[in-house]
Every structure is written in C-alpha cells, then in structure tokens.
Write a protein that holds these residues in place. Structure first.
Motif, PDB file in Angstrom:
ATOM      1  N   THR A  74       0.851  -1.177   0.000  1.00 58.85           N
ATOM      2  CA  THR A  74       0.000   0.000   0.000  1.00 58.85           C
ATOM      3  C   THR A  74       0.884   1.223   0.000  1.00 58.85           C
ATOM      4  OG1 THR A  74      -1.596   1.280   1.292  1.00 58.85           O
ATOM      5  CG2 THR A  74      -0.143  -0.165   2.521  1.00 58.85           C
ATOM      6  N   GLY A  75       0.402   2.305  -0.571  1.00 58.62           N
ATOM      7  CA  GLY A  75       1.201   3.517  -0.664  1.00 58.62           C
ATOM      8  C   GLY A  75       1.373   4.255   0.638  1.00 58.62           C
ATOM      9  N   THR A  76       0.850   3.722   1.738  1.00 59.96           N
ATOM     10  CA  THR A  76       0.946   4.412   3.023  1.00 59.96           C
ATOM     11  C   THR A  76       2.023   3.842   3.931  1.00 59.96           C
ATOM     12  OG1 THR A  76      -0.782   2.994   3.974  1.00 59.96           O
ATOM     13  CG2 THR A  76      -1.487   5.055   2.968  1.00 59.96           C
ATOM     14  N   THR A  77       2.634   2.699   3.603  1.00 57.86           N
ATOM     15  CA  THR A  77       3.680   2.108   4.427  1.00 57.86           C
ATOM     16  C   THR A  77       4.778   1.542   3.534  1.00 57.86           C
ATOM     17  OG1 THR A  77       2.927  -0.205   4.518  1.00 57.86           O
ATOM     18  CG2 THR A  77       1.858   1.355   6.022  1.00 57.86           C
ATOM     19  N   HIS A 126       2.617 -16.774   4.667  1.00 58.89           N
ATOM     20  CA  HIS A 126       2.663 -15.321   4.596  1.00 58.89           C
ATOM     21  C   HIS A 126       3.911 -14.809   5.299  1.00 58.89           C
ATOM     22  CE1 HIS A 126       1.816 -11.372   6.632  1.00 58.89           C
ATOM     23  NE2 HIS A 126       1.578 -11.053   5.379  1.00 58.89           N
ATOM     24  N   SER A 127       4.532 -13.801   4.718  1.00 59.61           N
ATOM     25  CA  SER A 127       5.658 -13.131   5.354  1.00 59.61           C
ATOM     26  C   SER A 127       5.613 -11.663   4.978  1.00 59.61           C
ATOM     27  CB  SER A 127       6.991 -13.753   4.916  1.00 59.61           C
ATOM     28  OG  SER A 127       7.156 -13.633   3.516  1.00 59.61           O
ATOM     29  N   THR A 128       6.394 -10.858   5.647  1.00 62.12           N
ATOM     30  CA  THR A 128       6.445  -9.432   5.351  1.00 62.12           C
ATOM     31  C   THR A 128       7.886  -9.013   5.080  1.00 62.12           C
ATOM     32  OG1 THR A 128       6.647  -8.815   7.685  1.00 62.12           O
ATOM     33  CG2 THR A 128       4.425  -8.901   6.751  1.00 62.12           C
ATOM     34  N   VAL A 129       8.018  -8.013   4.250  1.00 56.87           N
ATOM     35  CA  VAL A 129       9.308  -7.418   3.931  1.00 56.87           C
ATOM     36  C   VAL A 129       9.164  -5.910   4.112  1.00 56.87           C
ATOM     37  CG1 VAL A 129      11.048  -7.051   2.143  1.00 56.87           C
ATOM     38  CG2 VAL A 129       9.795  -9.211   2.227  1.00 56.87           C
ATOM     39  N   LYS A 130      10.098  -5.314   4.833  1.00 59.53           N
ATOM     40  CA  LYS A 130      10.075  -3.858   4.961  1.00 59.53           C
ATOM     41  C   LYS A 130      11.077  -3.274   3.989  1.00 59.53           C
ATOM     42  CE  LYS A 130      10.021   0.006   8.184  1.00 59.53           C
ATOM     43  NZ  LYS A 130      10.120   0.437   9.601  1.00 59.53           N
ATOM     44  N   ALA A 131      10.565  -2.599   2.982  1.00 59.40           N
ATOM     45  CA  ALA A 131      11.420  -2.033   1.948  1.00 59.40           C
ATOM     46  C   ALA A 131      12.114  -0.776   2.454  1.00 59.40           C
ATOM     47  CB  ALA A 131      10.584  -1.708   0.712  1.00 59.40           C
ATOM     48  N   PRO A 132      13.306  -0.486   1.955  1.00 57.41           N
ATOM     49  CA  PRO A 132      14.067   0.683   2.414  1.00 57.41           C
ATOM     50  C   PRO A 132      13.624   1.978   1.743  1.00 57.41           C
ATOM     51  CG  PRO A 132      15.377  -0.526   0.836  1.00 57.41           C
ATOM     52  CD  PRO A 132      14.102  -1.320   1.023  1.00 57.41           C
ATOM     53  N   VAL A 133      12.328   2.266   1.816  1.00 53.05           N
ATOM     54  CA  VAL A 133      11.794   3.478   1.202  1.00 53.05           C
ATOM     55  C   VAL A 133      11.233   4.386   2.276  1.00 53.05           C
ATOM     56  CG1 VAL A 133      11.256   2.298  -0.958  1.00 53.05           C
ATOM     57  CG2 VAL A 133       9.500   2.475   0.816  1.00 53.05           C
ATOM     58  N   HIS A 134      11.138   5.654   1.930  1.00 56.72           N
ATOM     59  CA  HIS A 134      10.549   6.655   2.814  1.00 56.72           C
ATOM     60  C   HIS A 134       9.110   6.257   3.136  1.00 56.72           C
ATOM     61  CE1 HIS A 134      10.172  10.752   4.434  1.00 56.72           C
ATOM     62  NE2 HIS A 134       8.993  10.819   3.851  1.00 56.72           N
ATOM     63  N   VAL A 175       5.417   2.441  -0.371  1.00 56.95           N
ATOM     64  CA  VAL A 175       5.728   1.763  -1.628  1.00 56.95           C
ATOM     65  C   VAL A 175       4.877   2.362  -2.746  1.00 56.95           C
ATOM     66  CG1 VAL A 175       5.657  -0.452  -2.833  1.00 56.95           C
ATOM     67  CG2 VAL A 175       6.367  -0.359  -0.434  1.00 56.95           C
ATOM     68  N   ARG A 176       5.498   2.575  -3.898  1.00 61.22           N
ATOM     69  CA  ARG A 176       4.774   3.145  -5.025  1.00 61.22           C
ATOM     70  C   ARG A 176       4.503   2.104  -6.117  1.00 61.22           C
ATOM     71  NH1 ARG A 176       2.661   7.010  -2.697  1.00 61.22           N
ATOM     72  NH2 ARG A 176       2.050   7.846  -4.710  1.00 61.22           N
ATOM     73  N   ASN A 233       9.625   0.267  -5.745  1.00 62.81           N
ATOM     74  CA  ASN A 233       9.769   1.684  -6.037  1.00 62.81           C
ATOM     75  C   ASN A 233       9.156   2.501  -4.907  1.00 62.81           C
ATOM     76  OD1 ASN A 233       8.294   4.293  -7.298  1.00 62.81           O
ATOM     77  ND2 ASN A 233      10.248   3.946  -8.298  1.00 62.81           N
ATOM     78  N   GLY A 234       9.866   3.542  -4.508  1.00 61.29           N
ATOM     79  CA  GLY A 234       9.372   4.463  -3.489  1.00 61.29           C
ATOM     80  C   GLY A 234      10.297   5.651  -3.412  1.00 61.29           C
ATOM     81  N   TYR A 235      10.081   6.534  -2.447  1.00 61.79           N
ATOM     82  CA  TYR A 235      10.930   7.706  -2.298  1.00 61.79           C
ATOM     83  C   TYR A 235      12.173   7.328  -1.507  1.00 61.79           C
ATOM     84  CZ  TYR A 235       6.503   9.759  -3.568  1.00 61.79           C
ATOM     85  OH  TYR A 235       5.329  10.036  -4.202  1.00 61.79           O
ATOM     86  N   GLU A 236      13.335   7.607  -2.094  1.00 55.19           N
ATOM     87  CA  GLU A 236      14.577   7.265  -1.402  1.00 55.19           C
ATOM     88  C   GLU A 236      14.768   8.197  -0.201  1.00 55.19           C
ATOM     89  OE1 GLU A 236      17.571   9.310  -1.613  1.00 55.19           O
ATOM     90  OE2 GLU A 236      16.315  10.854  -2.489  1.00 55.19           O
ATOM     91  N   ARG A 237      15.586   7.737   0.764  1.00 58.15           N
ATOM     92  CA  ARG A 237      15.745   8.462   2.017  1.00 58.15           C
ATOM     93  C   ARG A 237      17.116   9.103   2.158  1.00 58.15           C
ATOM     94  NH1 ARG A 237      13.742   3.571   5.886  1.00 58.15           N
ATOM     95  NH2 ARG A 237      15.659   2.704   4.987  1.00 58.15           N
ATOM     96  N   ASP A 238      17.912   9.088   1.074  1.00 59.82           N
ATOM     97  CA  ASP A 238      19.295   9.547   1.178  1.00 59.82           C
ATOM     98  C   ASP A 238      19.467  11.038   0.938  1.00 59.82           C
ATOM     99  OD1 ASP A 238      19.902   6.883   1.595  1.00 59.82           O
ATOM    100  OD2 ASP A 238      20.434   6.516  -0.506  1.00 59.82           O
TER     101      ASP A 238
END
Length: 495
Positions: A194-197, A216-224, A231-232, A250-255
């Motif tokens: 979802t675009g909110t997390t 089921h499993s979850t992955v936390k992507a390194p995006v803002h 996630v976009r 794809n998402g907003y990078e945090r660097d």
C-alpha cells in the motif's frame, strides 16, 4: 525532486508526497486453439503471459477502475480480452456485481485499479488478482480488498477474497500488486503493498478457494514511509540468475532531502525477497526485467519520464537499461535511450513522458527481446498529448536493445485503429503478449484518454516484418460498460 501529475502526465515537483504512482488514484491522473496444438514457444517471449483459459493464447486484463457500475460512481471494473487464433476474441467485464465475484459494486471502490496474474492454486490456469483500494471493510474506510478471480477452461470464473493480515491498521490494502516466484519453488507467489507504508506482504503459492494461502511473510522495503508515503510500485524478475525471482520496490529514497523516486532491488531467496540485501538502483518509476543481451541474467529497465530535476532524467523522458549479473543489477553498466538518441524517431520535447510505460517482448520473432516504449504526452502534428509508442528492436546478434530500425507508432500510423486526437494519451500502458500463438509478441497499447476519458485498448498484432496491425480497439461498449464519468479503460494492464 518527486513526480506529480499535471494534465495526466509526469512533471517535476519538490514535494515527495505528491509523487505519482503508475496506478492512477483519481480520474484525472495519467494516469483459440488448445495448448497441445500451439506452436513451439519462442524462448525470447515471456513464459508467463496471462492465459486464464489455458488455450495457449495470451489474454489481456485492462483496468477501467473509474467506471460506473449499477450507477455507483468509480465502482470499477476489469475488462479481459481473450486471445485466439487470428488475434483477439471476446471481451468480458468483471465487476463486484459479476456472478461469483465477492462483494458488491459500491461508490469509490475502484475495483481493478491494480491487477496481477499468476497460477496461484497450481491448477494450470492463470488467475487474476484485482485490488479494490477504496473498499470499506467494516469500520475501516478505504481499508482495501484483494480478490482472486480463478482461471478455468471457460476463462475467469468465481472469486475469493484474500485475508488482510493487518485489518483496520492501514488503508488501501492491495492497491499495489505483483506476482513472482520469489522463493524459487516453481510456483507463483503474490506481493502486495500500500502507498501508506513501506511494508510488503508476500503470500506464498498454494491459494485455495476458501482464502488460505501457502504462507505469509512481510518485507520492509528501504523506502521513505512517513505520512502517506510508502511503496509506489512493485515488479519482479531474476536479475542475479539464481532461479529465484527478485522484487523491485519503487518508493521515495531516504538519502537526500529531495526524496525522489528510486528503485530498490531485493533479491529472491528460499524464504522470499530479502530486504537485508537491498540495492538502490537509479531513479525512475516504471521497471521491467528481461534478458536483453542473452547472458543468462535479466536486465532491469527503468523509465524516467521526467523532463528534469531527477537524476538520469532528460527532456521528454528517458529509459535506462541496467544489466543483470550474479551480484545483481550492475549499477555502472547501463544504456540510456531518449527521443534524442541517434536512431530513435522524433525528438525529446517537454512533457512527452517517453518511458512513462514500456514492456519487453519479441515482436519480430527473431529470438531477441524488443522494447516498446510509451510517450503518452507526445504531441503529433500539433495534436496535444495524442501520444505515441516507439519500438526499439533487439540486436540480431543478441547483444541487447538497439535503435536500428526503430519505429514510431501513433493512431495515424497505418494499422493502428482510430486517429490522433487531443488528450488520447496513447501509450498510457503497454504490454507485449502473444495473443494469437504465432510465436511473435503482439503489442497491446492503452489510451486512457480516448473518447473524452472513456479510454481504449488497442491490440496490435505483430507481423513478420516487425510492423504492427490492429483491426479494431477494445472500448467500454465492447464489454458492455457504462461511459458515465471518466472510466479510463486501459490505464493499467495486469502484469
């Protein structure tokens, strides 16, 4: 810089929260023979073309997420056009009011806004997962819902709702989808976000009609992931050649303070995508993977449709190809194509959005992957935003995508139905699928602005000389849908 939408196309802004996903979230956004008689498969064609009825011919699933259903505004629909010998066959609309589909069509559900396909239950027929990001689930407004429509010999039939692993804790469940074999067991898994997390849910193969999955499993992507960011987009493919599909997030990078759109490569593993080994790739929104240079590693294609302000951007838009390797995408080895690249038809002009969408496949049947690139903001002969598609062919020696013999297609090109009109946005989405089983990839093009925002889908059959020809488009009327409002048929295709 981040991306926003202006007149339906990507422009640069300085606010990450306004960046535009591939999936439109408002009406104004740019948003058969039996298998046994089919010819031998072309090794350059994707092995996973959607085939919901198992006849060996690819089928097309196109969103019309903002259509009215039963008078309900933006209830949403998916239009599936089945392939057959000679081209395309019947087109069927699936809504939440269709027999066997769970739920009911309601205002703002935007059913089918995002879709993904795969054989999730292992019965030999591809299934279709359709999101309804605006679905109210109990007291959770716009909580979102994912529905699996099951493949069968007669096509999609019946459906099952997937259980939200975190009910009432986030909105828009399933609004971003991607299938892939992330653990290398030879079966299709499903990633949802979802675009909110920044959290991606991965459901393993083994889906049942009762709603169970193989795990089921979850992955936390390194995006803002602050505010409403997350996630976009998601995509899958095997860039490191280990037999396990990787996940591109794809998402907003945090660097940097600008927080522009970036892509992150998460390699597949026996336990699924691994965020601990994530690699940041160049900026862009759209990605695809395929072995363009036939070295055994899938290459990552990235669309950077902005005119400026984003690393790697170019006036009119650009497409980058990063080569796969045993260690993942080779960041320092890539090609860049724009409309100003020698051999590419036309020229890069502000707002063309070249690279807004694209797909890989073997259009001319020579065993090498070709690349079809959409430029939905292209102005043709003074007709604003009529849109265009450029085909870049793979080199005859298998060394990769080239500009030799590149072709430009518009709605004024012979063989393309209809004509160039203002705000058609031809090239909104693109797929290359073998619709008629002749071993060549046919090019399916969306024009979500056709007929004042009704939208249309154009299946263009590939010929031996690399040209494309379609006899008619797929329209709302083809599938019996209402033309009220701006349904935007063809804004997204299932992938």
């Amino acid at each position: 810089m981040a991306a926003a939408l202006s007149g339906g196309l990507l422009t640069a802004t300085a606010t990450p929260a306004t960046a535009a996903p591939r999936t439109p979230t408002a009406p104004t956004a740019l948003t058969a023979l039996t298998a046994s008689t089919a010819p031998a498969p072309n090794p350059a064609l994707p092995a996973s073309d959607a085939d919901f009825n198992g006849d060996g011919r690819a089928d097309i699933a196109a969103s019309a997420a903002f259509t009215y259903v039963g008078g309900k505004k933006h209830a949403g629909a998916v239009v599936v056009t089945y392939g057959k010998t000679g081209g395309t066959g019947r087109s069927v609309a699936y809504t939440q009011n269709s027999p066997g589909v769970p739920g009911s069509a309601e205002k703002g559900d935007i059913f089918g806004n995002e879709t993904a396909y795969g054989d999730f239950d292992g019965d030999g027929y591809d299934d279709l997962v359709a999101s309804a990001g605006g679905e109210d689930v109990g007291s959770d407004k716009d909580g979102g819902m994912a529905t699996v429509l099951w493949g069968s010999p007669s096509g999609l039939k019946g459906g099952t709702v997937l259980k939200d692993p975190r009910p009432a804790q986030h909105d828009g469940f399933s609004e971003i989808l991607q299938a892939g074999d992330f653990n290398g067991d030879g079966k299709d898994d499903l990633a949802l976000a979802t675009g909110t997390t920044a959290v991606v849910d991965v459901f393993r193969s083994g889906f049942t009609r009762s709603g169970r999955t193989g795990g089921h499993s979850t992955v936390k992507a390194p995006v803002h992931s602050e505010g409403q960011n997350g996630v976009r987009q998601l995509h899958s493919g095997d860039a490191d050649g280990d037999g396990k599909e990787d996940l591109i997030v794809n998402g907003y990078e945090r660097d940097t303070p600008q927080g522009y759109n970036a892509n992150f490569w998460l390699p597949g593993s026996a336990s699924g995508p691994r965020a601990s080994r994530a690699q940041k790739l160049p900026a862009g929104v759209i990605t695809d993977l395929g072995d363009t240079d036939k070295d055994g590693y899938e290459d990552v294609v990235i669309g950077n449709a902005w005119d400026s302000g984003i690393p790697g951007s170019a006036r009119g838009g650009a497409v980058h190809i990063l080569h796969g390797a045993a260690t993942g995408p080779a960041y320092g080895e890539w090609e860049k194509f724009t409309q100003n690249t020698s051999g590419v038809p036309g020229s890069g002009e502000k707002g063309d959005s070249f690279g807004h969408e694209f797909d890989l496949g073997d259009i001319d049947g020579d065993g090498n992957l070709d690349l079809a690139v959409g430029a939905p903001g292209e102005t043709i002969d003074g007709v604003a935003d009529s849109g265009a598609v450029t085909v870049l062919y793979g080199a005859a020696d298998g060394s990769g995508i080239t500009t030799r013999g590149a072709k430009l297609f518009t709605q004024n090109t012979p063989g393309v139905p209809d004509s160039d009109e203002k705000y058609d946005f031809l090239g909104t989405d693109i797929h290359i699928d073998d619709l008629n089983g002749d071993g060549r990839g046919d090019v399916i093009v969306g024009a979500h602005g056709e007929n004042g925002g009704n939208g249309a889908v154009y299946p263009l059959l590939a010929r031996t000389d690399g040209t494309l020809r379609g006899t008619s488009g797929v329209y709302l009327s083809t599938a019996g849908l209402s033309a009220s409002g701006t349904p935007r048929l063809g804004a997204n295709f299932a992938d």
